[in-house]
Design a protein around this motif. Sequence first.
Motif, PDB file in Angstrom:
ATOM      1  N   THR A  33       0.842  -1.185   0.000  1.00 29.01           N
ATOM      2  CA  THR A  33       0.000   0.000   0.000  1.00 29.01           C
ATOM      3  C   THR A  33       0.873   1.229   0.000  1.00 29.01           C
ATOM      4  OG1 THR A  33      -0.108   0.019   2.406  1.00 29.01           O
ATOM      5  CG2 THR A  33      -1.879  -1.134   1.252  1.00 29.01           C
ATOM      6  N   SER A  34       0.336   2.275  -0.542  1.00 29.87           N
ATOM      7  CA  SER A  34       1.038   3.544  -0.566  1.00 29.87           C
ATOM      8  C   SER A  34       1.003   4.159   0.828  1.00 29.87           C
ATOM      9  CB  SER A  34       0.350   4.462  -1.576  1.00 29.87           C
ATOM     10  OG  SER A  34       0.833   5.762  -1.457  1.00 29.87           O
ATOM     11  N   PRO A  35       2.075   4.839   1.262  1.00 31.16           N
ATOM     12  CA  PRO A  35       2.040   5.473   2.570  1.00 31.16           C
ATOM     13  C   PRO A  35       1.031   6.608   2.640  1.00 31.16           C
ATOM     14  CG  PRO A  35       4.047   6.071   1.400  1.00 31.16           C
ATOM     15  CD  PRO A  35       3.341   5.026   0.587  1.00 31.16           C
ATOM     16  N   HIS A  36       0.665   7.185   1.515  1.00 31.04           N
ATOM     17  CA  HIS A  36      -0.317   8.265   1.486  1.00 31.04           C
ATOM     18  C   HIS A  36      -1.553   7.766   0.771  1.00 31.04           C
ATOM     19  CE1 HIS A  36       2.464  11.209   3.034  1.00 31.04           C
ATOM     20  NE2 HIS A  36       3.351  10.781   2.172  1.00 31.04           N
ATOM     21  N   ALA A  37      -2.593   7.452   1.530  1.00 30.64           N
ATOM     22  CA  ALA A  37      -3.825   6.939   0.957  1.00 30.64           C
ATOM     23  C   ALA A  37      -4.446   7.933  -0.022  1.00 30.64           C
ATOM     24  CB  ALA A  37      -4.822   6.610   2.061  1.00 30.64           C
ATOM     25  N   SER A  38      -4.201   9.214   0.145  1.00 30.33           N
ATOM     26  CA  SER A  38      -4.800  10.209  -0.736  1.00 30.33           C
ATOM     27  C   SER A  38      -4.084  10.304  -2.074  1.00 30.33           C
ATOM     28  CB  SER A  38      -4.820  11.577  -0.062  1.00 30.33           C
ATOM     29  OG  SER A  38      -3.509  12.041   0.118  1.00 30.33           O
ATOM     30  N   ALA A  39      -3.037   9.493  -2.302  1.00 34.22           N
ATOM     31  CA  ALA A  39      -2.316   9.542  -3.560  1.00 34.22           C
ATOM     32  C   ALA A  39      -3.146   8.985  -4.708  1.00 34.22           C
ATOM     33  CB  ALA A  39      -0.997   8.778  -3.447  1.00 34.22           C
ATOM     34  N   GLU A  40      -4.197   8.218  -4.411  1.00 34.56           N
ATOM     35  CA  GLU A  40      -5.060   7.687  -5.448  1.00 34.56           C
ATOM     36  C   GLU A  40      -5.986   8.795  -5.926  1.00 34.56           C
ATOM     37  OE1 GLU A  40      -7.079   4.283  -3.953  1.00 34.56           O
ATOM     38  OE2 GLU A  40      -5.256   3.480  -3.075  1.00 34.56           O
ATOM     39  N   PRO A  41      -6.096   8.980  -7.246  1.00 31.81           N
ATOM     40  CA  PRO A  41      -6.941  10.064  -7.751  1.00 31.81           C
ATOM     41  C   PRO A  41      -8.385  10.000  -7.262  1.00 31.81           C
ATOM     42  CG  PRO A  41      -5.574   9.190  -9.507  1.00 31.81           C
ATOM     43  CD  PRO A  41      -5.376   8.303  -8.305  1.00 31.81           C
ATOM     44  N   SER A  42      -9.003   8.818  -7.201  1.00 25.16           N
ATOM     45  CA  SER A  42     -10.392   8.744  -6.742  1.00 25.16           C
ATOM     46  C   SER A  42     -10.493   9.113  -5.269  1.00 25.16           C
ATOM     47  CB  SER A  42     -10.965   7.352  -6.993  1.00 25.16           C
ATOM     48  OG  SER A  42     -10.262   6.384  -6.237  1.00 25.16           O
ATOM     49  N   GLY A  43      -9.506   8.716  -4.460  1.00 24.77           N
ATOM     50  CA  GLY A  43      -9.488   9.087  -3.045  1.00 24.77           C
ATOM     51  C   GLY A  43      -9.310  10.576  -2.869  1.00 24.77           C
ATOM     52  N   GLU A  44      -8.442  11.179  -3.675  1.00 25.58           N
ATOM     53  CA  GLU A  44      -8.233  12.625  -3.601  1.00 25.58           C
ATOM     54  C   GLU A  44      -9.495  13.374  -3.992  1.00 25.58           C
ATOM     55  OE1 GLU A  44      -4.877  13.929  -5.879  1.00 25.58           O
ATOM     56  OE2 GLU A  44      -3.464  13.214  -4.384  1.00 25.58           O
ATOM     57  N   LYS A  45     -10.182  12.899  -5.021  1.00 26.20           N
ATOM     58  CA  LYS A  45     -11.411  13.572  -5.457  1.00 26.20           C
ATOM     59  C   LYS A  45     -12.465  13.527  -4.359  1.00 26.20           C
ATOM     60  CE  LYS A  45     -10.962  12.915 -10.419  1.00 26.20           C
ATOM     61  NZ  LYS A  45     -11.511  12.277 -11.608  1.00 26.20           N
ATOM     62  N   LYS A  46     -12.597  12.380  -3.702  1.00 22.96           N
ATOM     63  CA  LYS A  46     -13.586  12.237  -2.632  1.00 22.96           C
ATOM     64  C   LYS A  46     -13.244  13.148  -1.458  1.00 22.96           C
ATOM     65  CE  LYS A  46     -15.628   8.829   0.452  1.00 22.96           C
ATOM     66  NZ  LYS A  46     -15.600   7.436   0.906  1.00 22.96           N
ATOM     67  N   LEU A  47     -11.981  13.146  -1.029  1.00 22.01           N
ATOM     68  CA  LEU A  47     -11.561  13.986   0.092  1.00 22.01           C
ATOM     69  C   LEU A  47     -11.649  15.470  -0.260  1.00 22.01           C
ATOM     70  CD1 LEU A  47      -8.558  11.888   1.419  1.00 22.01           C
ATOM     71  CD2 LEU A  47     -10.824  12.137   2.465  1.00 22.01           C
ATOM     72  N   THR A  48     -11.328  15.817  -1.506  1.00 27.50           N
ATOM     73  CA  THR A  48     -11.453  17.204  -1.958  1.00 27.50           C
ATOM     74  C   THR A  48     -12.903  17.651  -1.880  1.00 27.50           C
ATOM     75  OG1 THR A  48      -9.533  17.058  -3.415  1.00 27.50           O
ATOM     76  CG2 THR A  48     -11.153  18.774  -3.925  1.00 27.50           C
ATOM     77  N   ALA A  49     -13.808  16.812  -2.343  1.00 28.05           N
ATOM     78  CA  ALA A  49     -15.239  17.146  -2.307  1.00 28.05           C
ATOM     79  C   ALA A  49     -15.713  17.306  -0.867  1.00 28.05           C
ATOM     80  CB  ALA A  49     -16.054  16.072  -3.024  1.00 28.05           C
ATOM     81  N   GLN A  50     -15.260  16.447   0.040  1.00 28.28           N
ATOM     82  CA  GLN A  50     -15.660  16.537   1.442  1.00 28.28           C
ATOM     83  C   GLN A  50     -15.154  17.829   2.076  1.00 28.28           C
ATOM     84  OE1 GLN A  50     -14.109  12.953   3.179  1.00 28.28           O
ATOM     85  NE2 GLN A  50     -15.768  11.681   2.390  1.00 28.28           N
ATOM     86  N   ALA A  51     -13.885  18.137   1.853  1.00 27.87           N
ATOM     87  CA  ALA A  51     -13.299  19.347   2.436  1.00 27.87           C
ATOM     88  C   ALA A  51     -13.944  20.601   1.854  1.00 27.87           C
ATOM     89  CB  ALA A  51     -11.788  19.365   2.215  1.00 27.87           C
ATOM     90  N   GLN A  52     -14.128  20.623   0.540  1.00 21.81           N
ATOM     91  CA  GLN A  52     -14.719  21.791  -0.118  1.00 21.81           C
ATOM     92  C   GLN A  52     -16.157  21.990   0.329  1.00 21.81           C
ATOM     93  OE1 GLN A  52     -12.751  23.701  -2.420  1.00 21.81           O
ATOM     94  NE2 GLN A  52     -14.351  25.144  -1.877  1.00 21.81           N
ATOM     95  N   SER A  53     -16.901  20.917   0.477  1.00 13.19           N
ATOM     96  CA  SER A  53     -18.291  20.999   0.927  1.00 13.19           C
ATOM     97  C   SER A  53     -18.377  21.581   2.341  1.00 13.19           C
ATOM     98  CB  SER A  53     -18.931  19.609   0.886  1.00 13.19           C
ATOM     99  OG  SER A  53     -20.231  19.649   1.393  1.00 13.19           O
ATOM    100  N   ALA A  54     -17.517  21.124   3.234  1.00 14.35           N
ATOM    101  CA  ALA A  54     -17.505  21.649   4.608  1.00 14.35           C
ATOM    102  C   ALA A  54     -17.127  23.126   4.611  1.00 14.35           C
ATOM    103  CB  ALA A  54     -16.546  20.843   5.473  1.00 14.35           C
ATOM    104  N   LEU A  55     -16.169  23.509   3.787  1.00  8.94           N
ATOM    105  CA  LEU A  55     -15.748  24.906   3.698  1.00  8.94           C
ATOM    106  C   LEU A  55     -16.872  25.776   3.148  1.00  8.94           C
ATOM    107  CD1 LEU A  55     -13.254  26.822   3.971  1.00  8.94           C
ATOM    108  CD2 LEU A  55     -12.801  26.343   1.571  1.00  8.94           C
TER     109      LEU A  55
END
Length: 154
Positions: A33-55
């Motif tokens: 596994t990658s040490p940074h789970a957010s390195a996967e594009p789909s994971g980054e998109k999901k986390l980006t959407a979550q952070a942007q939505s909260a902001l």
Amino acid sequence: MPVWLLGIALAPMLCLTACTSDNDPAPGHAATTSPHASAEPSGEKKLTAQAQSALDAVTEQGQSMVESGVERVSDGVHTQPGLPAGRSYKLTVVCAGKGEAQIVITPSKTVPKKTVPCDRSVVFERFTGGKDVRIDVEGDARATGMIAWRINTI
């Protein structure tokens, strides 16, 4: 027997084999596994959407916005927005992922470091503008995810 007939007969077997193949690693071999789970594009998109939505849920969009962005926790936020001296501003930060990040506003005469948990919590920091103001948001060594941030005038 024609070749095309042989192809038709073998096609269902190939599809069945492809659909039932096992993607697990061979016995005795651990999956890497990658040490940074957010390195996967789909994971980054999901986390980006979550952070942007909260902001977006807590900040007004429009003329009062000065600057904003979304960055990987591993990259951090680093900006020197060149704000007019003496005016008040509000920095809003949301981190989605794991670990923590630290907000550091320089010069730090009146604003101490502030922790941002990477659990989609919204963190606000007020500060006074100036052309030497620098804003850094850096994740700790084990932090992963995405940071959404916005500077608004007050």
